[in-house]
Each structure stands twice: as structure tokens, then as C-alpha cells.
Design a protein around this motif. Structure first.
Motif, PDB file in Angstrom:
ATOM      1  N   ASP A  55      -7.612   3.525   2.495  1.00  0.00           N
ATOM      2  CA  ASP A  55      -8.845   3.100   2.977  1.00  0.00           C
ATOM      3  C   ASP A  55     -10.182   3.059   2.040  1.00  0.00           C
ATOM      4  O   ASP A  55     -10.877   2.309   2.179  1.00  0.00           O
ATOM      5  CB  ASP A  55      -9.178   4.503   4.193  1.00  0.00           C
ATOM      6  N   LEU A  56     -10.111   4.175   0.835  1.00  0.00           N
ATOM      7  CA  LEU A  56     -11.231   4.110  -0.026  1.00  0.00           C
ATOM      8  C   LEU A  56     -11.156   2.711  -1.086  1.00  0.00           C
ATOM      9  O   LEU A  56     -12.002   2.287  -1.425  1.00  0.00           O
ATOM     10  CB  LEU A  56     -10.985   5.266  -0.845  1.00  0.00           C
ATOM     11  N   LYS A  94      -3.152   7.607   3.032  1.00  0.00           N
ATOM     12  CA  LYS A  94      -3.935   6.934   4.093  1.00  0.00           C
ATOM     13  C   LYS A  94      -5.323   6.872   3.212  1.00  0.00           C
ATOM     14  O   LYS A  94      -6.201   5.783   3.471  1.00  0.00           O
ATOM     15  CB  LYS A  94      -3.866   7.462   5.240  1.00  0.00           C
ATOM     16  N   THR A  95      -5.905   8.025   2.836  1.00  0.00           N
ATOM     17  CA  THR A  95      -7.228   8.044   2.447  1.00  0.00           C
ATOM     18  C   THR A  95      -7.620   7.284   1.126  1.00  0.00           C
ATOM     19  O   THR A  95      -8.552   6.538   0.997  1.00  0.00           O
ATOM     20  CB  THR A  95      -7.684   9.769   2.127  1.00  0.00           C
ATOM     21  N   ALA A 144      -1.183  11.735   4.394  1.00  0.00           N
ATOM     22  CA  ALA A 144      -2.655  11.896   4.628  1.00  0.00           C
ATOM     23  C   ALA A 144      -3.371  11.203   3.344  1.00  0.00           C
ATOM     24  O   ALA A 144      -4.545  10.391   3.621  1.00  0.00           O
ATOM     25  CB  ALA A 144      -3.010  13.571   5.176  1.00  0.00           C
ATOM     26  N   MET A 145      -2.968  11.780   2.203  1.00  0.00           N
ATOM     27  CA  MET A 145      -3.696  11.370   0.943  1.00  0.00           C
ATOM     28  C   MET A 145      -3.580   9.758   0.792  1.00  0.00           C
ATOM     29  O   MET A 145      -4.513   9.132   0.297  1.00  0.00           O
ATOM     30  CB  MET A 145      -3.314  12.432  -0.179  1.00  0.00           C
TER      31      MET A 145
END
Length: 166
Positions: A145-146, A141-142, A138-139
Motif C-alpha cells: 500500500d505504501l 500488505k502495508t 500484514a507487513m
């Protein structure tokens, strides 16, 4: 917040390793490209320690060479990088490569019964375990995206298996 070079280095290393794992997840199966990261060892005479006091920059390489045995030269680190790129043993994606080296610190026996984790010059390459932070999907992917946002890429510009990402 105050700047701490060592923390910044560690955070950047985690982000780089997360990027490699995310590249593997998104592109390896469709492209066959091998994505891996590595720990070449403690390269004590680089600019990494430029924020430290002069006495530390002078003593630390000597300590790593003659006390712990954990010293790795820039030349050997480059050879290790070349090994990861050219050695057929390293043709495996989403791996964090390390060397067990000749450090005088305590290593450990990995799941295959091989001494690992000691560091230093020499030694054999092995697949090291990635940290929990690096494995946090999850991190990752974040962070992905950032990163796309920071460099101004949108989904239409991201290639995925012969097609653009959805």
C-alpha cells in the motif's frame, strides 16, 4: 539517522522479497505468472561494498574465494538468474531459490534430507526458506500500500484477475 549500507541492502532485499510474495498472492492464481526471488550467492566484487574501506574491498573477495569458498562471480550469478527463468524445475511461484554451493562453511540438512545453505560457487539449486519478516503478510500488505502511494497509483489502476482491484 546515519546511513548503513549493509542494513539498507538487507532491508531492501526483504522488501523486494515481500513484493514478490505479494505479487504471487495477488496475481499468480489468475494469471499463471511465476513470481520468485533468489539468492545468487555472495558476489564480492560488485559495487555493493563501495562504502567499505579500500582494504576491505581488496581482501574480502580473496577471503571469500580462498578461505570460505563462498565466492560467486558476476557471471555465475547471471547464470543462476537465467536458470531461475528457464529451468522447468523453477516453474513454481512464491519460492526463494538458492544454491548449496561449495563453501567451506557448515551447511545444514533440509527437510528433504539434502545438504543446503552452504553457498559458494557450483552446487545445486534448492528452495530456501523465507524469513519470518518476508512471510509477514500484514507487513507485506502495508509495504504494498505504501509503495502504491509513493508511485501515485490508486486502486482503480491496479489490475486483479481480469478486473481492477477493489
Amino acid at each position: 539517522k546515519p546511513f548503513f549500507g549493509a542494513k539498507t541492502y538487507k532491508d531492501a532485499k526483504v522488501c523486494n522479497m515481500m513484493t514478490v510474495s505479494e505479487l504471487h498472492r495477488r496475481y499468480h492464481e489468475d494469471t499463471g505468472i511465476v513470481f520468485s526471488s533468489m539468492y545468487p550467492g555472495c558476489i564480492a566484487e560488485t559495487a555493493l561494498f563501495r562504502e567499505k574501506r579500500q582494504w576491505f574491498r581488496k581482501i574480502f573477495p580473496l577471503f571469500m574465494k580462498y578461505v570460505t569458498g563462498g565466492y560467486v562471480s558476476e557471471k555465475e550469478a547471471g547464470e543462476r538468474l537465467a536458470q531461475v527463468i528457464t529451468d522447468p524445475k523453477c516453474n513454481k511461484s512464491d519460492v526463494y531459490w538458492s544454491w548449496n554451493g561449495k563453501a567451506n562453511t557448515v551447511g545444514y540438512i533440509n527437510k528433504d534430507g539434502v545438504v543446503a545453505g552452504a553457498g559458494g560457487s557450483g552446487g545445486e539449486i534448492f528452495e530456501n526458506d523465507q524469513s519470518d519478516a518476508v512471510q509477514d503478510k500484514a507487513m507485506a500488505k502495508t509495504m504494498w500500500d505504501l509503495s502504491k502511494k509513493v508511485v501515485d497509483l490508486d486502486d482503480k489502476e491496479m489490475y486483479k484477475g481480469g478486473r481492477l482491484e477493489d
